[in-house]
Design a protein around this motif. Structure first.
Motif, short mmCIF file in Angstrom:
data_model
loop_
_atom_site.label_atom_id
_atom_site.label_comp_id
_atom_site.label_asym_id
_atom_site.label_seq_id
_atom_site.Cartn_x
_atom_site.Cartn_y
_atom_site.Cartn_z
N GLY A 180 0.82 -1.21 0.00
CA GLY A 180 0.00 0.00 0.00
C GLY A 180 0.86 1.26 0.00
N SER A 181 1.91 1.25 0.79
CA SER A 181 2.81 2.40 0.83
C SER A 181 3.48 2.61 -0.51
N MET A 182 3.92 1.50 -1.12
CA MET A 182 4.60 1.61 -2.41
C MET A 182 3.67 2.12 -3.50
N THR A 183 2.43 1.65 -3.51
CA THR A 183 1.50 2.14 -4.54
C THR A 183 1.18 3.62 -4.31
N ALA A 184 1.05 4.03 -3.03
CA ALA A 184 0.82 5.46 -2.76
C ALA A 184 2.05 6.27 -3.18
N PHE A 185 3.23 5.73 -2.94
CA PHE A 185 4.47 6.40 -3.35
C PHE A 185 4.51 6.54 -4.87
N MET A 186 4.18 5.44 -5.58
CA MET A 186 4.21 5.49 -7.04
C MET A 186 3.17 6.46 -7.58
N GLN A 187 2.03 6.54 -6.93
CA GLN A 187 1.00 7.48 -7.36
C GLN A 187 1.50 8.92 -7.18
N GLY A 188 2.10 9.22 -6.04
CA GLY A 188 2.65 10.55 -5.82
C GLY A 188 3.79 10.86 -6.78
N LEU A 189 4.62 9.86 -7.06
CA LEU A 189 5.71 10.04 -8.01
C LEU A 189 5.17 10.35 -9.40
N GLY A 190 4.13 9.62 -9.79
CA GLY A 190 3.51 9.87 -11.09
C GLY A 190 2.89 11.26 -11.16
N GLU A 191 2.26 11.69 -10.07
CA GLU A 191 1.70 13.05 -10.04
C GLU A 191 2.80 14.08 -10.21
#
Length: 165
Positions: A144-155
């Motif tokens: 969950g943390s990694m997907t949230a991180f990837m989402q923020g990175l993509g943003e």
């Protein structure tokens, strides 16, 4: 009545008197600052014993050559990138919440510990074991943390792309 002053004799101290006064001032200052001076002398002695004073003296004698070489090295494109990267890294570290960074670094440390233990035990996990592991609260939290991180990175990537146009 008082006698009129017709000439003024200016007393100019001779050289010997000036030197004696200067020496007395130095001795007084030494006595007043004994601890600081003794500490300074110890530092200088240690620097001399390790050869640092000789190196500093040589560097000062060759300061123009050293400065010229330093400017040449700094003026290379790679150095410009290093300086910019260092400034951006400092800016990034200043923007990160220290508690959040500590939590992340603790997690990374624990992850390395678990990974090394698994490697040392030479564990081979079946797909069934991996799927069971993926259902643990720790694995779910990490994913969950990694997907949230990837989402923020993509943003961040998309914001940069939109701001470039």
């Amino acid at each position: 009545m008082a006698k009129a002053i017709r000439s003024i004799k200016k007393q100019v101290p001779d050289k010997h008197q000036e030197q004696a006064d200067a020496l007395a001032d130095i001795v007084t200052a030494l006595a007043d600052n004994r601890d600081a001076i003794m500490t300074t002398m110890d530092i200088l002695k240690n620097l001399h014993e390790m050869g640092a004073l000789h190196a500093i003296s040589a560097a000062l004698q060759k300061r123009n050559d050293i400065g010229y070489i330093a400017v040449q090295q700094i003026d290379q494109p790679g150095m410009h990138n290093i300086i910019k990267n260092a400034m951006n890294t400092m800016k990034f570290l200043g923007s990160v919440n220290a508690d959040e960074l500590q939590k992340l670094l603790n997690g990374v440390s624990n992850g390395f510990t678990n990974m090394n233990e698994s490697i040392e035990k030479n564990e081979e996990r079946s797909l069934w074991q991996l799927s069971k592991t993926m259902r643990t609260p720790e694995a779910k939290a990490a994913i969950g943390s990694m997907t949230a991180f990837m989402q923020g990175l993509g943003e961040g990537f998309l914001d940069k792309k939109h701001s470039d146009h």
